[in-house]
Design a protein around this motif. Structure first.
Motif, PDB file in Angstrom:
ATOM      1  N   PRO A  47       2.335  13.297 -16.837  1.00 47.32           N
ATOM      2  CA  PRO A  47       1.607  12.141 -17.365  1.00 47.32           C
ATOM      3  C   PRO A  47       0.637  11.539 -16.359  1.00 47.32           C
ATOM      4  O   PRO A  47      -0.259  10.804 -16.754  1.00 47.32           O
ATOM      5  N   ALA A  48       0.798  11.818 -15.075  1.00 48.18           N
ATOM      6  CA  ALA A  48      -0.057  11.146 -14.083  1.00 48.18           C
ATOM      7  C   ALA A  48      -0.952  12.127 -13.344  1.00 48.18           C
ATOM      8  O   ALA A  48      -1.617  11.746 -12.388  1.00 48.18           O
ATOM      9  N   SER A  49      -0.992  13.367 -13.796  1.00 49.49           N
ATOM     10  CA  SER A  49      -1.707  14.369 -12.988  1.00 49.49           C
ATOM     11  C   SER A  49      -3.209  14.147 -12.960  1.00 49.49           C
ATOM     12  O   SER A  49      -3.892  14.599 -12.058  1.00 49.49           O
ATOM     13  N   ALA A  50      -3.735  13.424 -13.969  1.00 51.05           N
ATOM     14  CA  ALA A  50      -5.189  13.218 -13.983  1.00 51.05           C
ATOM     15  C   ALA A  50      -5.559  11.817 -13.502  1.00 51.05           C
ATOM     16  O   ALA A  50      -6.675  11.377 -13.692  1.00 51.05           O
ATOM     17  N   LEU A  51      -4.594  11.117 -12.886  1.00 47.69           N
ATOM     18  CA  LEU A  51      -4.850   9.705 -12.552  1.00 47.69           C
ATOM     19  C   LEU A  51      -4.950   9.466 -11.058  1.00 47.69           C
ATOM     20  O   LEU A  51      -4.477  10.256 -10.241  1.00 47.69           O
ATOM     21  N   ASP A  52      -5.566   8.338 -10.690  1.00 46.81           N
ATOM     22  CA  ASP A  52      -5.680   7.963  -9.282  1.00 46.81           C
ATOM     23  C   ASP A  52      -4.334   7.410  -8.798  1.00 46.81           C
ATOM     24  O   ASP A  52      -3.452   7.109  -9.607  1.00 46.81           O
ATOM     25  N   PRO A  53      -4.149   7.274  -7.474  1.00 50.26           N
ATOM     26  CA  PRO A  53      -2.842   6.861  -6.930  1.00 50.26           C
ATOM     27  C   PRO A  53      -2.350   5.521  -7.463  1.00 50.26           C
ATOM     28  O   PRO A  53      -1.151   5.355  -7.697  1.00 50.26           O
ATOM     29  N   ILE A  54      -3.265   4.574  -7.684  1.00 49.41           N
ATOM     30  CA  ILE A  54      -2.808   3.252  -8.137  1.00 49.41           C
ATOM     31  C   ILE A  54      -2.277   3.326  -9.565  1.00 49.41           C
ATOM     32  O   ILE A  54      -1.194   2.821  -9.877  1.00 49.41           O
ATOM     33  N   SER A  55      -3.026   4.030 -10.429  1.00 41.28           N
ATOM     34  CA  SER A  55      -2.562   4.198 -11.806  1.00 41.28           C
ATOM     35  C   SER A  55      -1.266   4.998 -11.836  1.00 41.28           C
ATOM     36  O   SER A  55      -0.371   4.718 -12.639  1.00 41.28           O
ATOM     37  N   THR A  56      -1.171   5.996 -10.959  1.00 41.02           N
ATOM     38  CA  THR A  56       0.049   6.802 -10.887  1.00 41.02           C
ATOM     39  C   THR A  56       1.243   5.922 -10.530  1.00 41.02           C
ATOM     40  O   THR A  56       2.311   6.028 -11.141  1.00 41.02           O
ATOM     41  N   ALA A  57       1.044   5.036  -9.554  1.00 39.96           N
ATOM     42  CA  ALA A  57       2.134   4.152  -9.153  1.00 39.96           C
ATOM     43  C   ALA A  57       2.585   3.286 -10.324  1.00 39.96           C
ATOM     44  O   ALA A  57       3.782   3.063 -10.533  1.00 39.96           O
ATOM     45  N   LYS A  58       1.604   2.823 -11.118  1.00 39.02           N
ATOM     46  CA  LYS A  58       1.950   1.996 -12.287  1.00 39.02           C
ATOM     47  C   LYS A  58       2.771   2.779 -13.295  1.00 39.02           C
ATOM     48  O   LYS A  58       3.738   2.272 -13.863  1.00 39.02           O
ATOM     49  N   ILE A  59       2.378   4.028 -13.525  1.00 38.29           N
ATOM     50  CA  ILE A  59       3.122   4.866 -14.476  1.00 38.29           C
ATOM     51  C   ILE A  59       4.545   5.116 -13.961  1.00 38.29           C
ATOM     52  O   ILE A  59       5.516   5.036 -14.721  1.00 38.29           O
ATOM     53  N   GLU A  60       4.666   5.364 -12.670  1.00 39.79           N
ATOM     54  CA  GLU A  60       5.997   5.643 -12.109  1.00 39.79           C
ATOM     55  C   GLU A  60       6.902   4.413 -12.222  1.00 39.79           C
ATOM     56  O   GLU A  60       8.081   4.524 -12.555  1.00 39.79           O
ATOM     57  N   GLU A  61       6.305   3.257 -11.962  1.00 43.52           N
ATOM     58  CA  GLU A  61       7.053   2.010 -12.094  1.00 43.52           C
ATOM     59  C   GLU A  61       7.528   1.841 -13.542  1.00 43.52           C
ATOM     60  O   GLU A  61       8.665   1.457 -13.815  1.00 43.52           O
ATOM     61  N   LEU A  62       6.616   2.184 -14.439  1.00 42.63           N
ATOM     62  CA  LEU A  62       6.910   2.082 -15.868  1.00 42.63           C
ATOM     63  C   LEU A  62       8.073   2.995 -16.244  1.00 42.63           C
ATOM     64  O   LEU A  62       8.989   2.596 -16.975  1.00 42.63           O
ATOM     65  N   ILE A  63       8.053   4.235 -15.747  1.00 34.70           N
ATOM     66  CA  ILE A  63       9.125   5.184 -16.042  1.00 34.70           C
ATOM     67  C   ILE A  63      10.467   4.596 -15.590  1.00 34.70           C
ATOM     68  O   ILE A  63      11.468   4.664 -16.294  1.00 34.70           O
ATOM     69  N   HIS A  64      10.408   3.981 -14.413  1.00 33.55           N
ATOM     70  CA  HIS A  64      11.626   3.379 -13.871  1.00 33.55           C
ATOM     71  C   HIS A  64      12.169   2.291 -14.809  1.00 33.55           C
ATOM     72  O   HIS A  64      13.365   2.208 -15.047  1.00 33.55           O
ATOM     73  N   ASP A  65      11.262   1.462 -15.349  1.00 32.37           N
ATOM     74  CA  ASP A  65      11.681   0.389 -16.262  1.00 32.37           C
ATOM     75  C   ASP A  65      12.191   0.934 -17.595  1.00 32.37           C
ATOM     76  O   ASP A  65      13.118   0.399 -18.190  1.00 32.37           O
ATOM     77  N   LEU A  66      11.550   2.012 -18.055  1.00 31.89           N
ATOM     78  CA  LEU A  66      11.848   2.503 -19.403  1.00 31.89           C
ATOM     79  C   LEU A  66      13.199   3.191 -19.486  1.00 31.89           C
ATOM     80  O   LEU A  66      13.778   3.293 -20.561  1.00 31.89           O
ATOM     81  N   LYS A  67      13.734   3.655 -18.356  1.00 29.67           N
ATOM     82  CA  LYS A  67      14.946   4.473 -18.459  1.00 29.67           C
ATOM     83  C   LYS A  67      16.176   3.661 -18.840  1.00 29.67           C
ATOM     84  O   LYS A  67      17.201   4.224 -19.176  1.00 29.67           O
ATOM     85  N   THR A  68      16.066   2.327 -18.795  1.00 30.36           N
ATOM     86  CA  THR A  68      17.196   1.541 -19.282  1.00 30.36           C
ATOM     87  C   THR A  68      17.359   1.703 -20.790  1.00 30.36           C
ATOM     88  O   THR A  68      18.434   1.518 -21.324  1.00 30.36           O
ATOM     89  N   LYS A  69      16.263   2.064 -21.471  1.00 35.59           N
ATOM     90  CA  LYS A  69      16.324   2.150 -22.926  1.00 35.59           C
ATOM     91  C   LYS A  69      16.179   3.562 -23.455  1.00 35.59           C
ATOM     92  O   LYS A  69      16.634   3.874 -24.560  1.00 35.59           O
ATOM     93  N   TYR A  70      15.480   4.415 -22.702  1.00 35.23           N
ATOM     94  CA  TYR A  70      15.143   5.738 -23.220  1.00 35.23           C
ATOM     95  C   TYR A  70      15.656   6.835 -22.291  1.00 35.23           C
ATOM     96  O   TYR A  70      15.798   6.630 -21.087  1.00 35.23           O
ATOM     97  N   THR A  71      15.891   7.986 -22.902  1.00 31.80           N
ATOM     98  CA  THR A  71      16.154   9.189 -22.122  1.00 31.80           C
ATOM     99  C   THR A  71      14.793   9.799 -21.821  1.00 31.80           C
ATOM    100  O   THR A  71      14.022  10.062 -22.736  1.00 31.80           O
ATOM    101  N   ILE A  72      14.494   9.992 -20.542  1.00 31.62           N
ATOM    102  CA  ILE A  72      13.153  10.452 -20.189  1.00 31.62           C
ATOM    103  C   ILE A  72      13.217  11.831 -19.540  1.00 31.62           C
ATOM    104  O   ILE A  72      14.047  12.080 -18.656  1.00 31.62           O
ATOM    105  N   VAL A  73      12.363  12.729 -20.035  1.00 28.82           N
ATOM    106  CA  VAL A  73      12.233  14.036 -19.411  1.00 28.82           C
ATOM    107  C   VAL A  73      10.792  14.170 -18.965  1.00 28.82           C
ATOM    108  O   VAL A  73       9.879  13.988 -19.768  1.00 28.82           O
ATOM    109  N   ILE A  74      10.579  14.443 -17.686  1.00 27.50           N
ATOM    110  CA  ILE A  74       9.212  14.482 -17.179  1.00 27.50           C
ATOM    111  C   ILE A  74       8.952  15.815 -16.476  1.00 27.50           C
ATOM    112  O   ILE A  74       9.782  16.301 -15.710  1.00 27.50           O
ATOM    113  N   VAL A  75       7.827  16.402 -16.821  1.00 27.50           N
ATOM    114  CA  VAL A  75       7.369  17.604 -16.113  1.00 27.50           C
ATOM    115  C   VAL A  75       6.364  17.145 -15.076  1.00 27.50           C
ATOM    116  O   VAL A  75       5.491  16.339 -15.384  1.00 27.50           O
ATOM    117  N   THR A  76       6.507  17.604 -13.865  1.00 26.31           N
ATOM    118  CA  THR A  76       5.529  17.203 -12.861  1.00 26.31           C
ATOM    119  C   THR A  76       5.249  18.301 -11.842  1.00 26.31           C
ATOM    120  O   THR A  76       6.108  19.105 -11.507  1.00 26.31           O
TER     121      THR A  76
END
Lengths: 252, 330
Positions: A175-204
């Motif tokens: 999900p972050a391969s086409a993004l700059d480092p700041i946007s990537t950090a935001k997505i990673e933070e988001l993934i961290h928040d979302l795992k309380t509610k969702y099962t997340i599988v990420i390819v990276t």
């Protein structure tokens, strides 16, 4: 291991006669982040797409084995694929918003289900945007074209759009391969928040990213699952030489 | 060899048989520019011819105004048997009191072209959707050229079939007031326009990035929902351009309407009556008209009107297609 959400047993996948996935078995726990890593062409993205049957859209694909979600075989012929994909949301490598307004993108999934009540639509748009940490950036721009947002915003809007259908599992294909480092950090933070509610599988592709966001990591190599363990173990004390070579950057 | 620039850099000499560094001969440069000139001229010739046609058409057509007034192209006031002035909209250029109203001809053109476009839009867009979204790729490879081949049937053949067989069929089926009528002609036109719309619609739909389909399917959309809510809206401009081009073809088509419409210039909105189109009028009368007569210039004036209509329609379609291309290049 916590509750198993997805259980894969002896999965083989062929593109025509070429075998792309070889006898893969693993269990993905509920409400955790599981990362798939490996060099290009190792089958990790293909494997991710077997979890919501996106490979069905490719003609020449053949699959044997079982994928159980909450104990139900998703490759059962009588299973409703449309329903499966509502339960298993997906975020793609490149943001793929529709050429519509921000709001219409957000409520697309609800409209598919025939929901027209403006209040419900607005409410869902707001809650999912807040979950995807993008509400402050789009709340005044709901009627603007979604494609006028920045790349990082677009990708987070894609996540919000996927969440609006209320899935249980979220698949993320780089999900972050086409993004700059700041946007990537935001997505990673988001993934961290979302795992309380969702099962997340990420390819990276990005090993540091896998190390940062995931609880479990699976290492794939030429269609085979080489090692699957806690992320800390994979990155500090892997059991196999191939894994060690890859995570230490000796190849890949 | 030092690379810091202070000391001299020694280049290795090329082997004597190397072609690198050989100078071009004057002849080869001359040949290149000749070839370039040849293709440039060929490209420009087409443009020059179009401009010449345009100039000739306007030069001749404009003269119509010195022979016939602009209003005469709309109506003629004449006295009936009781000496009452009547305003008539008629095309009777060979009558003693020649009447040059284009209204019935324009009406005839629209009465054949509009129904043909509506029918063709329904079938053509559906066929385009089938080709792009539903047909198996291998079957599409075969079907698309087959559909496009329909547009290549000589229109005189289609006109003949409609005249001989189609008209009889519809006469028995619908009992129209005239055997040859606007409806029969528009059916014939549809045979030519459906493939145009189908082929261009397919192009427009297939230009929609596969990512958008994936996004839609990934959220649990069915195939039909993906087509109707994502792909068609995204390709809307391309599909409209295909319909406009189809309409332009219907307006400009000559042979089918000449043979199948009955070719009588009726002022009517009844699709089952004979009509005469602008194109058929030029085709039928230009051969018999005496050069330099009012009638001759009137026919050229019809040509200008047709030219403007098709030019504007094509321009619209080009603008829409251009916008579509820009929109899809994210």
């Amino acid at each position: 291991m916590k509750d198993v959400k997805i259980s894969i047993k002896n999965l083989n996948l062929y593109y025509g006669t070429k075998q792309a996935l070889k006898n893969i078995s693993l269990n993905i726990p509920s409400k955790q982040v599981t990362a798939f890593i490996g060099p290009s062409g190792c089958g990790k993205s293909t494997f991710l797409r077997t979890l919501n049957r996106m490979n069905d859209l490719i003609d020449s694909v053949n699959i044997t084995g079982e994928v159980l979600i909450d104990g139900i075989d998703i490759y059962d012929k009588s299973l409703d694929v449309v329903n499966l994909r509502k339960r298993v949301g997906m975020v793609f490598q490149k943001s793929n918003l529709f050429p519509k307004s921000v709001f219409e993108n957000l409520v697309f999934g609800l409209r598919l289900n025939g929901i027209r009540d403006k209040n419900i639509l607005l409410e869902t748009a707001e809650t999912t945007c807040k979950q995807a940490a993008i509400w402050d950036e789009v709340k005044d721009r709901l009627n603007e074209p979604a494609l006028s947002l920045s790349g990082g915003q677009q990708q987070r809007l894609c996540i919000a759009r996927a969440l609006a259908v209320k899935p249980e599992i979220l698949l993320m294909d780089e999900p972050a391969s086409a993004l700059d480092p700041i946007s990537t950090a935001k997505i990673e933070e988001l993934i961290h928040d979302l795992k309380t509610k969702y099962t997340i599988v990420i390819v990276t592709h990005n090993m540091q990213q896998a190390a940062r966001v995931s609880d479990l990591t699976a290492f794939f190599y030429i269609g085979e699952l080489i090692e699957y363990d806690k992320t800390t173990k994979i990155f500090t004390n892997p059991s196999f030489k191939q894994t060690e070579d890859y995570v230490t950057g000796r190849f890949g | 060899m030092e690379l810091n620039g202070k000391d001299s850099i020694v280049f290795e000499t090329l082997p004597s048989d190397s072609s690198f560094g050989k100078k071009t001969t004057r002849f080869s440069r001359y040949k290149e520019s000749l070839i370039k000139l040849f293709f440039t001229l060929n490209g420009l010739t087409a443009l020059i011819f179009i401009i010449l046609i345009f100039i000739f058409l306007f030069k001749e057509g404009i003269k119509a105004f010195s022979h016939i007034g602009l209003l005469d192209f709309i109506y003629t006031d004449r006295l009936d048997i009781n000496n009452v002035v009547q305003r008539v909209y008629e095309w009777y250029p060979t009558s003693e009191l020649a009447r040059y109203s284009l209204v019935p001809l324009l009406g005839g053109t629209l009465l054949t072209a509009i129904p043909a476009t509506i029918i063709s839009t329904i079938f053509g867009v559906a066929a385009g959707i089938y080709l792009s979204e539903i047909a198996h790729p291998r079957f599409r490879e075969f079907l698309k050229p087959a559909i496009e081949l329909f547009a290549a049937i000589p229109t005189v053949v289609i006109g003949f079939i409609m005249l001989a067989i189609g008209a009889t069929f519809f006469q028995e089926l619908l009992h129209p007031s005239n055997r040859l009528n606007a409806f029969v002609a528009s059916m014939g036109l549809s045979i030519v326009i459906i493939p145009i719309i189908a082929s261009l619609t397919e192009d427009a739909l297939r230009s929609i990035p596969v990512d958008l389909r994936m996004a839609s399917y990934g959220m649990g959309a069915t195939k039909w929902q993906t087509i109707s809510k994502v792909i068609l809206p995204a390709a809307f401009s391309g599909v409209s351009a295909s319909i406009i081009l189809g309409f332009g073809r219907a307006v400009g088509e000559t042979m089918i309407v000449l043979m199948a419409s009955g070719n009588a210039s009726n002022m009517t909105l009844d699709i089952f009556k004979s009509v005469r189109t602008m194109t058929a009028t030029i085709a039928a009368e230009m051969g018999e008209v005496s050069q330099g007569s009012d009638h001759y210039y009137a026919l050229f004036f019809i040509g200008i009107v047709l030219f403007i209509i098709t030019f504007v329609l094509n321009l619209f379609a080009e603008i829409i297609i251009f916008k579509m291309r820009k929109k899809n290049t994210f």
